[in-house]
Scaffold this motif. Structure first.
Motif, PDB file in Angstrom:
ATOM      1  N   THR A 362       0.972  -1.227  -0.102  1.00  0.00           N
ATOM      2  CA  THR A 362      -0.034  -0.011   0.036  1.00  0.00           C
ATOM      3  C   THR A 362       0.866   1.361  -0.053  1.00  0.00           C
ATOM      4  OG1 THR A 362      -1.707  -1.100   1.319  1.00  0.00           O
ATOM      5  CG2 THR A 362      -1.672   1.135   1.270  1.00  0.00           C
ATOM      6  N   LEU A 363       0.432   2.127  -0.751  1.00  0.00           N
ATOM      7  CA  LEU A 363       1.288   3.431  -0.882  1.00  0.00           C
ATOM      8  C   LEU A 363       0.343   4.680  -1.049  1.00  0.00           C
ATOM      9  CD1 LEU A 363       4.257   4.896  -1.116  1.00  0.00           C
ATOM     10  CD2 LEU A 363       3.683   4.509  -3.531  1.00  0.00           C
ATOM     11  N   GLN A 364       0.790   5.655  -0.404  1.00  0.00           N
ATOM     12  CA  GLN A 364      -0.148   7.002  -0.731  1.00  0.00           C
ATOM     13  C   GLN A 364       1.026   7.949  -1.559  1.00  0.00           C
ATOM     14  OE1 GLN A 364      -1.422   9.162   2.650  1.00  0.00           O
ATOM     15  NE2 GLN A 364      -2.944   7.615   3.027  1.00  0.00           N
ATOM     16  N   PHE A 365       0.361   8.399  -2.480  1.00  0.00           N
ATOM     17  CA  PHE A 365       1.059   9.351  -3.534  1.00  0.00           C
ATOM     18  C   PHE A 365       0.314  10.120  -4.119  1.00  0.00           C
ATOM     19  CE2 PHE A 365      -0.744   6.075  -6.252  1.00  0.00           C
ATOM     20  CZ  PHE A 365      -0.899   6.674  -7.326  1.00  0.00           C
ATOM     21  N   ARG A 366       0.974  11.184  -5.043  1.00  0.00           N
ATOM     22  CA  ARG A 366       0.224  12.367  -5.556  1.00  0.00           C
ATOM     23  C   ARG A 366       0.059  12.145  -7.041  1.00  0.00           C
ATOM     24  NH1 ARG A 366       3.984  16.533  -2.824  1.00  0.00           N
ATOM     25  NH2 ARG A 366       4.921  14.737  -2.763  1.00  0.00           N
ATOM     26  N   MET A 367      -1.054  12.254  -7.723  1.00  0.00           N
ATOM     27  CA  MET A 367      -1.369  11.764  -9.152  1.00  0.00           C
ATOM     28  C   MET A 367      -1.863  13.083  -9.649  1.00  0.00           C
ATOM     29  SD  MET A 367      -3.520   8.663 -10.665  1.00  0.00           S
ATOM     30  CE  MET A 367      -3.677   8.482 -12.499  1.00  0.00           C
ATOM     31  N   LEU A 368      -1.397  13.367 -10.835  1.00  0.00           N
ATOM     32  CA  LEU A 368      -1.944  14.461 -11.573  1.00  0.00           C
ATOM     33  C   LEU A 368      -3.552  14.394 -12.068  1.00  0.00           C
ATOM     34  CD1 LEU A 368      -0.895  17.077 -12.784  1.00  0.00           C
ATOM     35  CD2 LEU A 368      -0.362  15.827 -15.046  1.00  0.00           C
ATOM     36  N   HIS A 369      -4.069  15.463 -11.788  1.00  0.00           N
ATOM     37  CA  HIS A 369      -5.461  15.453 -12.309  1.00  0.00           C
ATOM     38  C   HIS A 369      -5.460  16.144 -13.746  1.00  0.00           C
ATOM     39  CE1 HIS A 369      -9.782  16.541 -12.797  1.00  0.00           C
ATOM     40  NE2 HIS A 369     -10.088  15.687 -11.639  1.00  0.00           N
ATOM     41  N   LYS A 370      -6.446  15.936 -14.591  1.00  0.00           N
ATOM     42  CA  LYS A 370      -6.573  16.493 -15.799  1.00  0.00           C
ATOM     43  C   LYS A 370      -6.523  17.902 -15.814  1.00  0.00           C
ATOM     44  CE  LYS A 370      -7.956  15.601 -20.512  1.00  0.00           C
ATOM     45  NZ  LYS A 370      -8.844  14.842 -21.482  1.00  0.00           N
ATOM     46  N   ASN A 371      -7.045  18.440 -14.862  1.00  0.00           N
ATOM     47  CA  ASN A 371      -6.903  20.010 -14.704  1.00  0.00           C
ATOM     48  C   ASN A 371      -5.678  20.602 -14.417  1.00  0.00           C
ATOM     49  OD1 ASN A 371      -6.745  19.328 -11.948  1.00  0.00           O
ATOM     50  ND2 ASN A 371      -8.976  19.768 -11.335  1.00  0.00           N
ATOM     51  N   GLY A 372      -4.714  19.869 -14.041  1.00  0.00           N
ATOM     52  CA  GLY A 372      -3.328  20.306 -13.824  1.00  0.00           C
ATOM     53  C   GLY A 372      -2.976  20.360 -12.327  1.00  0.00           C
ATOM     54  N   GLY A 373      -3.865  20.053 -11.614  1.00  0.00           N
ATOM     55  CA  GLY A 373      -3.860  19.941 -10.128  1.00  0.00           C
ATOM     56  C   GLY A 373      -3.178  18.419  -9.518  1.00  0.00           C
ATOM     57  N   TYR A 374      -2.851  18.101  -8.338  1.00  0.00           N
ATOM     58  CA  TYR A 374      -2.631  16.593  -8.028  1.00  0.00           C
ATOM     59  C   TYR A 374      -3.358  16.512  -6.923  1.00  0.00           C
ATOM     60  CZ  TYR A 374       2.161  16.542 -10.312  1.00  0.00           C
ATOM     61  OH  TYR A 374       2.872  16.362 -11.413  1.00  0.00           O
ATOM     62  N   ARG A 375      -4.048  15.200  -6.838  1.00  0.00           N
ATOM     63  CA  ARG A 375      -4.705  14.421  -5.942  1.00  0.00           C
ATOM     64  C   ARG A 375      -4.146  13.595  -5.222  1.00  0.00           C
ATOM     65  NH1 ARG A 375      -9.308  17.107  -4.808  1.00  0.00           N
ATOM     66  NH2 ARG A 375     -10.497  15.087  -4.502  1.00  0.00           N
ATOM     67  N   TRP A 376      -4.317  13.573  -3.974  1.00  0.00           N
ATOM     68  CA  TRP A 376      -3.606  12.316  -3.017  1.00  0.00           C
ATOM     69  C   TRP A 376      -4.318  11.124  -3.352  1.00  0.00           C
ATOM     70  CZ3 TRP A 376       0.735  11.693  -0.672  1.00  0.00           C
ATOM     71  CH2 TRP A 376       1.710  13.014  -0.298  1.00  0.00           C
ATOM     72  N   MET A 377      -3.567   9.934  -3.751  1.00  0.00           N
ATOM     73  CA  MET A 377      -4.348   8.668  -3.894  1.00  0.00           C
ATOM     74  C   MET A 377      -3.392   7.769  -3.056  1.00  0.00           C
ATOM     75  SD  MET A 377      -6.179   9.734  -6.564  1.00  0.00           S
ATOM     76  CE  MET A 377      -6.771   8.016  -7.134  1.00  0.00           C
ATOM     77  N   GLU A 378      -4.390   7.009  -2.772  1.00  0.00           N
ATOM     78  CA  GLU A 378      -3.865   5.528  -2.127  1.00  0.00           C
ATOM     79  C   GLU A 378      -4.116   4.347  -2.741  1.00  0.00           C
ATOM     80  OE1 GLU A 378      -4.505   4.127   2.462  1.00  0.00           O
ATOM     81  OE2 GLU A 378      -6.100   3.481   1.234  1.00  0.00           O
ATOM     82  N   ILE A 379      -3.003   3.604  -3.152  1.00  0.00           N
ATOM     83  CA  ILE A 379      -2.866   2.517  -4.128  1.00  0.00           C
ATOM     84  C   ILE A 379      -2.603   1.038  -3.272  1.00  0.00           C
ATOM     85  CG2 ILE A 379      -0.592   2.920  -4.685  1.00  0.00           C
ATOM     86  CD1 ILE A 379      -1.168   1.564  -7.309  1.00  0.00           C
ATOM     87  N   LYS A 380      -3.520   0.293  -3.481  1.00  0.00           N
ATOM     88  CA  LYS A 380      -3.387  -1.171  -3.048  1.00  0.00           C
ATOM     89  C   LYS A 380      -3.247  -2.020  -4.172  1.00  0.00           C
ATOM     90  CE  LYS A 380      -6.000  -0.597   1.268  1.00  0.00           C
ATOM     91  NZ  LYS A 380      -7.090  -1.004   2.215  1.00  0.00           N
ATOM     92  N   ALA A 381      -1.719  -2.324  -4.257  1.00  0.00           N
ATOM     93  CA  ALA A 381      -1.328  -3.315  -5.443  1.00  0.00           C
ATOM     94  C   ALA A 381      -0.893  -4.656  -4.902  1.00  0.00           C
ATOM     95  CB  ALA A 381      -0.114  -2.746  -5.974  1.00  0.00           C
ATOM     96  N   ARG A 382      -1.557  -5.531  -5.747  1.00  0.00           N
ATOM     97  CA  ARG A 382      -1.332  -7.096  -5.548  1.00  0.00           C
ATOM     98  C   ARG A 382      -0.893  -7.704  -6.641  1.00  0.00           C
ATOM     99  NH1 ARG A 382      -3.471 -11.118  -2.232  1.00  0.00           N
ATOM    100  NH2 ARG A 382      -4.915  -9.747  -1.215  1.00  0.00           N
ATOM    101  N   ALA A 383       0.367  -8.554  -6.253  1.00  0.00           N
ATOM    102  CA  ALA A 383       0.881  -9.170  -7.430  1.00  0.00           C
ATOM    103  C   ALA A 383       0.338 -10.556  -7.716  1.00  0.00           C
ATOM    104  CB  ALA A 383       2.550  -9.759  -7.054  1.00  0.00           C
ATOM    105  N   VAL A 384       0.196 -10.876  -8.860  1.00  0.00           N
ATOM    106  CA  VAL A 384      -0.383 -12.205  -9.423  1.00  0.00           C
ATOM    107  C   VAL A 384       0.632 -12.964 -10.025  1.00  0.00           C
ATOM    108  CG1 VAL A 384      -2.182 -13.438 -10.684  1.00  0.00           C
ATOM    109  CG2 VAL A 384      -2.743 -10.977  -9.682  1.00  0.00           C
TER     110      VAL A 384
END
Length: 588
Positions: A362-384
């Protein structure tokens, strides 16, 4: 119920009519009809159906000139046969018997072969003497083969009535095609009327396989019936290929015909079962895909599927609602195009760990919104991973917008920091309070002990402050304390040194990594700055407010404590007071 009785009567009459008086029929469909009716009816109707079947059998046999005894025994044998065949399915609810499932088909096949064997022994044992021209073996064989074939052929046909398969095959859209196909089925057998012609029985098999593919088990059973009717007539009357010398014996012809039909049924039932299993599997897969596709497409989270090389293969539609990007824009863009530069290294580290063996992160990071600003996102990644090799196949990630949560957490942290600062700050002067001083002194003491560096403390007291306070009042006294705090704060080395209001008009300064000469210099700077200020008091003959300062310097060790340190600084302060005030004294 009256319809069921009429059907049972008609099928019994039809079988005896096709075979001719005093002969045995190729198949006895009435028992198969009864078994099918029982399997689609509620248990409370079973008794009535058994009675109808019994009396229908008695009446039909009497009509064909069997004696009453013979008619009763044969009809009772039919009841015994159906009872035995019903045993594997006795606990099944109505219309729940599905012969397209391999387990049910195997049970049904065994029941069809076992039930006539038992009922045949019953009938032969009680009535073997009423046909003296037939041996017991011939009689038993004729009973067994005809009844087994009737059960095996007719029961699936009855179970098909009202099923999804029959609705699909005989619905208005497919009905013309179905009828045309069934009309073609008897044609090869209609060509058997001349013994000089080449037997065309082999043409039945490809036609039946085709019917099983197109119409399922029920349609295949109907096809076998259509084939059996003319062939049975030819066999009983020595017509066509059955009139050849090799088949001169009537019982031999019937036996071969029955074996031929059994082979047909077993073939088409197995094919139908396999096809039905594949259709069920396909429908289950479609339902599963539809269900999970609906969950993914309507999820409020962004779901991303990437291959082992981190190339995105699927992005859920929620990405447009949350981040403004279309699915195509995300799929065709680079991995790093939408991640804040400060978070890219952490994202790369998470992906590396997933490739090297971690299953989920799990990681929190900032992702670019199309309007030019950044949004804080939380990603939960699972390896298959591949079950056999453990090699990474893909990464499935679920992302959600946590900007509001991050903002609330920051507000909470700021509020806690402010509260902690207020708890450690003197409200009047803005310097540290007694609690803050004690915590900072403990930390500086541990640092001095660990690094073996000198630590100095200044204890500062405003001289004759009580007289000033009495003359000018408490408000002026508070203003004076604020002024003294500001002057002390300006004289120390920030941020290393720490000044605090120790209590009343007394102040203290912690000087980490400071020896006695440097502490003396800082103390003198404070004393001189305050003595040179503009704060004066008439009660002091117009003199400026002054301070007395006590200094102690030590290297912390285990034999001493910070409290011993403070006591030494207090003693030095009292030395300065006794020395006439506005001066500095030191104690070791």
């Amino acid at each position: 119920m009256s319809v069921a009785g009429a059907l049972l009567l008609f099928t019994s009459w039809g079988s005896l009519w096709l075979s001719g008086p005093k002969n045995f029929s190729v198949l006895w469909p009435a028992n198969g009809l009864l078994l099918g009716l029982l399997l689609i009816s509620s248990h409370r109707r079973w008794r009535a159906l058994f009675l109808l079947h019994f009396f229908a059998g008695v009446l039909v046999h009497l009509y064909f000139h069997f004696s009453l005894y013979q008619s009763v025994v044969l009809s009772a044998g039919n009841i015994v046969e159906v009872l035995v065949a019903l045993l594997p399915f006795r606990s099944m609810p109505p219309r729940r018997t599905n012969l397209t499932r391999l387990r049910s088909l195997v049970q049904f096949t065994l029941a069809c072969f076992l039930a006539p064997a038992i009922s045949g022994m019953f009938v032969v044992g009680l009535s073997g003497h009423f046909l003296p021209n037939l041996t017991l073996v011939t009689l038993y064989r004729a009973w067994y083969m005809g009844d087994a074939l009737g059960l095996f052929l007719i029961t699936p046909l009855v179970l098909m009535i009202g099923s999804d398969e029959s609705i699909e095959v005989f619905g208005w859209k497919r009905l013309p095609q179905t009828l045309l196909l069934l009309a073609l089925i008897p044609i090869p057998n209609l060509l058997l009327t001349s013994p000089q012609r080449i037997p065309l029985l082999f043409l039945d098999y490809p036609l039946l396989v085709f019917v099983a593919f197109r119409l399922g088990m029920g349609g295949a059973a109907i096809s076998v019936i259509l084939m059996a009717i003319p062939v049975a007539h030819y066999a009983f009357n020595s017509i066509g290929v059955f009139g050849m010398p090799a088949f001169a014996d009537a019982h031999t012809r019937i036996l071969l015909l029955q074996a031929y039909l059994f082979i047909q049924l077993i073939m088409v039932y197995l094919i139908s079962s396999v096809l039905a299993s594949q259709k069920r599997l396909q429908k289950d897969l479609e339902k599963s895909e539809h269900r999970y596709r609906g969950l993914v497409d309507n999820s409020w989270d962004i779901i991303i599927q990437s291959n082992a090389d981190r190339k995105r293969q699927y992005v859920s539609p929620a990405v447009r609602e949350i981040m403004g990007w279309t699915q195509e824009e995300i799929l065709t863009s680079s991995f790093s195009d939408h991640i804040h530069g400060a978070d890219l290294a952490r994202m790369e580290e998470m992906m590396r760990k997933l490739r090297e063996g971690d299953d989920k992160l799990t990681l929190q990071f900032r992702m670019l919104h199309k309007n030019g600003g950044y949004r804080w996102m939380e990603i939960k990644a699972r390896a298959v991973r591949d079950i056999k090799t453990g090699e990474l196949k893909e990464i499935v990630s679920v992302m959600r917008d946590v900007s509001d949560r991050v903002a609330r957490e920051k507000e909470m942290k700021d509020a806690v920091a402010r509260a902690e600062a207020l708890a450690m700050t003197d409200e009047l002067t803005g310097l540290g309070n007694r609690r803050g001083f004690d915590e900072m002194l403990d930390a500086a003491w541990r640092q001095s002990a660990a690094q073996q560096t000198p630590l100095s403390v200044l204890m500062i007291d405003a001289d004759n402050f009580k007289l000033f306070n009495d003359e000018h009042g408490h408000l002026a006294g508070d203003a004076c304390l604020r002024m003294l705090a500001g002057l002390i704060s300006n004289c120390i080395r920030k941020p290393a040194d720490y000044a605090a209001r120790y209590g009343g008009e007394e102040f203290s300064v912690i000087l980490p990594n400071t020896d006695a000469p440097v502490a003396q210099t800082i103390a003198e700077r404070i004393r001189f700055t305050i003595a040179s200020s503009s704060v004066r008091s008439a009660s002091l003959d117009g003199a400026s407010i002054t301070v007395s300062i006590g200094i102690t310097t030590r290297i912390a060790n285990a034999s001493q404590s910070p409290r011993d340190f403070i006591r030494a600084a207090d003693a030095a302060l009292y030395d300065a007071k006794r020395a006439g005030r506005n001066c500095i004294r030191q104690r070791a």
